[in-house]
Design an enzyme around this catalytic site. Structure first.
Site, short mmCIF file in Angstrom:
data_model
loop_
_atom_site.label_atom_id
_atom_site.label_comp_id
_atom_site.label_asym_id
_atom_site.label_seq_id
_atom_site.Cartn_x
_atom_site.Cartn_y
_atom_site.Cartn_z
N GLY A 17 0.81 -1.21 0.00
CA GLY A 17 0.00 0.00 0.00
C GLY A 17 0.85 1.27 0.00
N THR A 19 2.46 2.30 -2.75
CA THR A 19 3.21 2.27 -4.01
C THR A 19 2.29 2.43 -5.22
OG1 THR A 19 3.16 -0.14 -4.33
CG2 THR A 19 4.91 0.74 -2.93
N SER A 57 -27.67 8.77 2.51
CA SER A 57 -26.65 7.94 3.17
C SER A 57 -26.95 7.94 4.66
CB SER A 57 -25.25 8.50 2.88
OG SER A 57 -24.28 7.86 3.66
N SER A 116 -14.26 4.82 0.64
CA SER A 116 -14.74 5.83 -0.32
C SER A 116 -14.63 5.33 -1.75
CB SER A 116 -13.96 7.15 -0.15
OG SER A 116 -12.59 6.97 -0.42
N GLU A 148 -12.66 9.95 -8.44
CA GLU A 148 -12.19 10.25 -7.09
C GLU A 148 -10.91 11.08 -7.09
OE1 GLU A 148 -11.80 7.86 -2.84
OE2 GLU A 148 -11.88 6.74 -4.72
N ASP A 160 -7.73 0.48 -4.29
CA ASP A 160 -9.06 0.26 -3.73
C ASP A 160 -10.11 0.08 -4.82
OD1 ASP A 160 -7.72 0.71 -1.40
OD2 ASP A 160 -8.58 2.69 -1.02
#
Length: 339
Positions: A17, A19, A57, A116, A148, A160
């Site tokens: 995580g 990189t 939400s 997210s 995003e 992600d």
């Protein structure tokens, strides 16, 4: 009324995580190893004919209503939802839509499980189902990344979006110009079962903004020591992939602990007194090693522990300010269906 639902899995960041951030991978190529788990973002899309758009939400206590139009202004209220809608209209429909969109997560926001980005993928998947958009897995993940990171300007990597879309255990390669290769791993069932038995997933009850941590890391990549730590984290992803495929749990635990130490070199806000206390508490009560999942500074931590000591560790952690979450690994990415 047509109703569309999606379920999109969150992910555990096992190794590599950071990189996947373009500042690193555009120059050096990034490697990430992750796996999706049985915690989800849930989405329901109701198609309406009343010229309104509703975003709701309930888990974040957010609800907004708009007149249907082609572009919704970004004003700080549910901007992720609006940005997804804006791209759908701009890239595909070229006309305003009318619908109600409801989402909720199985875990709190700021959890370190890729929430997210998983939300963006889940909502996109609902629009793909509704509008029969010609988008494959790579297309959905790339579009989610662009919404995003580019449209909204939220700093972060790309693992992600791809984890949520593809699902399962994946070794991912990140190159310049947003080129990504996802290598699904064929993990033997006994290895997956043993890994579930050896992992304790603990929510620290500290919620944090991943973008703030990633911004801090970006600023540190010019530092030689931080860059060397990133190279080490990249190597950890390759080494852990081999250990995982072979079922070498002792080596896997060693790499996990090593990665946590490297992660703290890159940014001094990745950890804090409470995380260090929990880590040391876990290690002195049977855990081999552990780390945070995601950017750090809070959210979820996970530990590897001898299964005969797992019950005592869970009991101990549940007496702290956070709690242990039960989970299993999943083999599927985001899925959708129509009622």
């Amino acid at each position: 009324m047509k109703i569309i639902r999606t379920m999109t899995p969150l992910r555990l960041g096992l190794a590599g995580g950071g990189t996947d951030i373009n500042l690193y991978c555009d120059t050096y190529t990034g490697y990430v190893l992750n796996a999706t788990i049985s915690k989800y973002i849930h989405c329901t899309l109701r198609i309406t004919n009343n010229n309104t758009i509703v975003f709701c939400s309930p888990d974040t206590h957010s609800k907004t209503r708009y007149q249907s139009k082609e572009i919704l202004e970004l004003d700080g209220t549910m901007d992720i939802y609006k940005s997804i809608y804006n791209r759908i209209v701009k890239d595909f429909t070229q006309k305003a839509l009318s619908f109600e969109l409801y989402t909720y997560s199985d875990v709190p926001s700021g959890s370190g499980l890729g929430g997210s980005s998983t939300l963006v993928v889940g909502i996109l998947k609902a629009f793909v189902e509704w509008l029969h958009l010609p988008l494959g897995e790579y297309d959905i993940a790339k579009l989610a990344y662009e919404i995003e990171r580019e449209d909204l300007g939220i700093v972060g990597g790309a693992q992600d979006q791809y984890a949520a879309t593809f699902g399962g255990f994946n070794f991912m390669e990140f190159y310049k110009d947003k080129r990504v290769i996802v290598n699904p791993l064929r993990i033997r069932n006994w290895i997956m079962s043993e890994l579930e038995e050896q992992i304790v997933l603990y929510f620290t009850n500290i919620q944090r903004q991943a973008k703030d941590i990633e911004e801090h890391k970006k600023g540190r990549l010019g530092d030689k020591k931080s860059l060397e730590a990133m190279h080490s984290i990249k190597q950890d992803a390759s080494d852990m992939k081999e250990a995982l495929l072979k079922g070498d749990f002792k080596n896997l635990a060693r790499i996990l602990g090593k990665s946590w130490q490297s992660k703290k070199i890159i940014s001094d806000i990745v950890s804090n007194d409470e995380l260090e206390r929990i880590y040391n508490l876990a290690v002195t009560h049977g855990a081999y090693s552990g780390k945070t999942s995601g950017a750090g500074a809070g959210g979820f931590m996970f530990f590897m522990v001898e299964p005969t000591k797992k019950y005592e560790l869970i009991k101990l952690l549940n007496d702290q300010q956070g709690w242990v979450e039960e989970f299993s690994f999943t083999k599927e990415g985001s899925k959708s269906w129509t009622l």
